[in-house]
Motif scaffolding. Sequence first.
Motif, PDB file in Angstrom:
ATOM      1  N   VAL A  66       0.826  -1.214   0.000  1.00  0.00           N
ATOM      2  CA  VAL A  66       0.000   0.000   0.000  1.00  0.00           C
ATOM      3  C   VAL A  66       0.860   1.264   0.000  1.00  0.00           C
ATOM      4  CG1 VAL A  66      -1.720   1.314   1.314  1.00  0.00           C
ATOM      5  CG2 VAL A  66      -2.025  -1.139   0.980  1.00  0.00           C
ATOM      6  N   PRO A  67       1.890   1.379   0.868  1.00  0.00           N
ATOM      7  CA  PRO A  67       2.700   2.601   0.825  1.00  0.00           C
ATOM      8  C   PRO A  67       3.411   2.826  -0.508  1.00  0.00           C
ATOM      9  CG  PRO A  67       3.111   1.435   2.870  1.00  0.00           C
ATOM     10  CD  PRO A  67       2.270   0.545   2.012  1.00  0.00           C
ATOM     11  N   LEU A  68       3.783   1.742  -1.180  1.00  0.00           N
ATOM     12  CA  LEU A  68       4.474   1.865  -2.468  1.00  0.00           C
ATOM     13  C   LEU A  68       3.504   1.843  -3.652  1.00  0.00           C
ATOM     14  CD1 LEU A  68       7.549  -0.459  -1.798  1.00  0.00           C
ATOM     15  CD2 LEU A  68       7.457   2.044  -1.723  1.00  0.00           C
ATOM     16  N   GLU A  69       2.209   1.832  -3.356  1.00  0.00           N
ATOM     17  CA  GLU A  69       1.152   1.790  -4.364  1.00  0.00           C
ATOM     18  C   GLU A  69       1.320   0.601  -5.314  1.00  0.00           C
ATOM     19  OE1 GLU A  69       0.851   5.617  -6.240  1.00  0.00           O
ATOM     20  OE2 GLU A  69       0.532   6.631  -4.335  1.00  0.00           O
ATOM     21  N   LEU A  70       1.599  -0.559  -4.726  1.00  0.00           N
ATOM     22  CA  LEU A  70       1.771  -1.799  -5.491  1.00  0.00           C
ATOM     23  C   LEU A  70       0.662  -2.801  -5.183  1.00  0.00           C
ATOM     24  CD1 LEU A  70       5.632  -2.270  -5.017  1.00  0.00           C
ATOM     25  CD2 LEU A  70       4.444  -1.490  -7.076  1.00  0.00           C
ATOM     26  N   GLU A  71      -0.549  -2.306  -4.937  1.00  0.00           N
ATOM     27  CA  GLU A  71      -1.650  -3.192  -4.577  1.00  0.00           C
ATOM     28  C   GLU A  71      -1.934  -4.234  -5.653  1.00  0.00           C
ATOM     29  OE1 GLU A  71      -1.887   0.152  -4.369  1.00  0.00           O
ATOM     30  OE2 GLU A  71      -2.629   0.680  -2.378  1.00  0.00           O
ATOM     31  N   TYR A  72      -1.629  -3.912  -6.908  1.00  0.00           N
ATOM     32  CA  TYR A  72      -1.869  -4.859  -7.998  1.00  0.00           C
ATOM     33  C   TYR A  72      -0.972  -6.102  -7.884  1.00  0.00           C
ATOM     34  CZ  TYR A  72       2.280  -2.651 -10.020  1.00  0.00           C
ATOM     35  OH  TYR A  72       3.558  -2.170 -10.218  1.00  0.00           O
ATOM     36  N   MET A  73       0.025  -6.063  -7.031  1.00  0.00           N
ATOM     37  CA  MET A  73       0.941  -7.194  -6.832  1.00  0.00           C
ATOM     38  C   MET A  73       0.542  -8.064  -5.640  1.00  0.00           C
ATOM     39  SD  MET A  73       3.286  -7.087  -9.156  1.00  0.00           S
ATOM     40  CE  MET A  73       4.592  -8.084  -8.509  1.00  0.00           C
ATOM     41  N   GLN A  74      -0.636  -7.840  -5.061  1.00  0.00           N
ATOM     42  CA  GLN A  74      -1.048  -8.565  -3.864  1.00  0.00           C
ATOM     43  C   GLN A  74      -1.034 -10.071  -4.057  1.00  0.00           C
ATOM     44  OE1 GLN A  74      -4.842  -6.786  -3.082  1.00  0.00           O
ATOM     45  NE2 GLN A  74      -3.998  -5.384  -1.536  1.00  0.00           N
ATOM     46  N   THR A  75      -1.618 -10.555  -5.131  1.00  0.00           N
ATOM     47  CA  THR A  75      -1.704 -12.002  -5.329  1.00  0.00           C
ATOM     48  C   THR A  75      -0.324 -12.629  -5.411  1.00  0.00           C
ATOM     49  OG1 THR A  75      -3.804 -11.720  -6.487  1.00  0.00           O
ATOM     50  CG2 THR A  75      -2.680 -13.822  -6.776  1.00  0.00           C
ATOM     51  N   VAL A  76       0.561 -12.044  -6.171  1.00  0.00           N
ATOM     52  CA  VAL A  76       1.915 -12.580  -6.317  1.00  0.00           C
ATOM     53  C   VAL A  76       2.660 -12.521  -4.985  1.00  0.00           C
ATOM     54  CG1 VAL A  76       4.144 -12.251  -7.462  1.00  0.00           C
ATOM     55  CG2 VAL A  76       2.036 -11.982  -8.759  1.00  0.00           C
TER      56      VAL A  76
END
Length: 194
Positions: A66-76
Motif C-alpha cells: 500500500v505505501p508503495l502503491e503496489l496493490e496490484y501485486m497482492q496475489t503474487v
Amino acid sequence: MIGEIVGILLAGLLTENFILVKFYGICPFMGVSKKMDTALGMGMAVTFVMGIASAACWAVNALLLVPLELEYMQTVAFILVIASIVQVVEMFLKKSVPALYQALGVYLPLITTNCAVLGVALVNVQEGYGFFFSVLNGVAGGAGFTLAIVLFSSIRERMEEGDCPKSFRGFPIALMAAGLLALAFMGFSGLKIG
C-alpha cells in the motif's frame, strides 16, 4: 467488538466455510480425508499456515504494497509469503513428526497453492481487516477447514465399512457425501449474529 469476533469465528467455521461453502481447497479435502489422523494433521497444518499467512500478508500489504502503491501485486506477493511459510512448516514436520510428514505426502507442499490459504489473505484485504481481525479470520478459516476435513474423513471411514453398489465405491460415493455435507453447511447461511 465481541459481536465482530463471534461473527468472524462463526463465519469461518460455518457460514463462510472455505471448503463446504466457498469450495476452496477441494484437492486436499478429497485427497487427505481417507483417514482421520491424516485429516486432522492436514487441518492443523492448514490452520497454522492460514493464521501465520494472514498475519504476514497483512504486514506485507499494509507496510509494503500500500505505501508503495503496489496493490496490484497482492496475489503474487501473498503467494510468495505463503510458499515461504509452507516450506518452514514442511521442514518442521519432516524433522519433528516424520510419520505425519509421510502420511501427508504430496498434499503438504500443495498447501502453498491451496486456494483457501490465498483466499483468506485476499478476503482480509477486501474486508479491510486490521491485524487482529486478519489473524482471527485466518485461524477461524483454518478451524473451519479442519472441521470440514475431519467430518468428511469420519464419513469416509464409515463408508469404507458400509455396503454400497460397486459402481459407487471409492471416489463417486465420496463426491456424493461431500455434496451432501456441503448442502448441510449451506443451511447455516441464514445464521445471523446480533
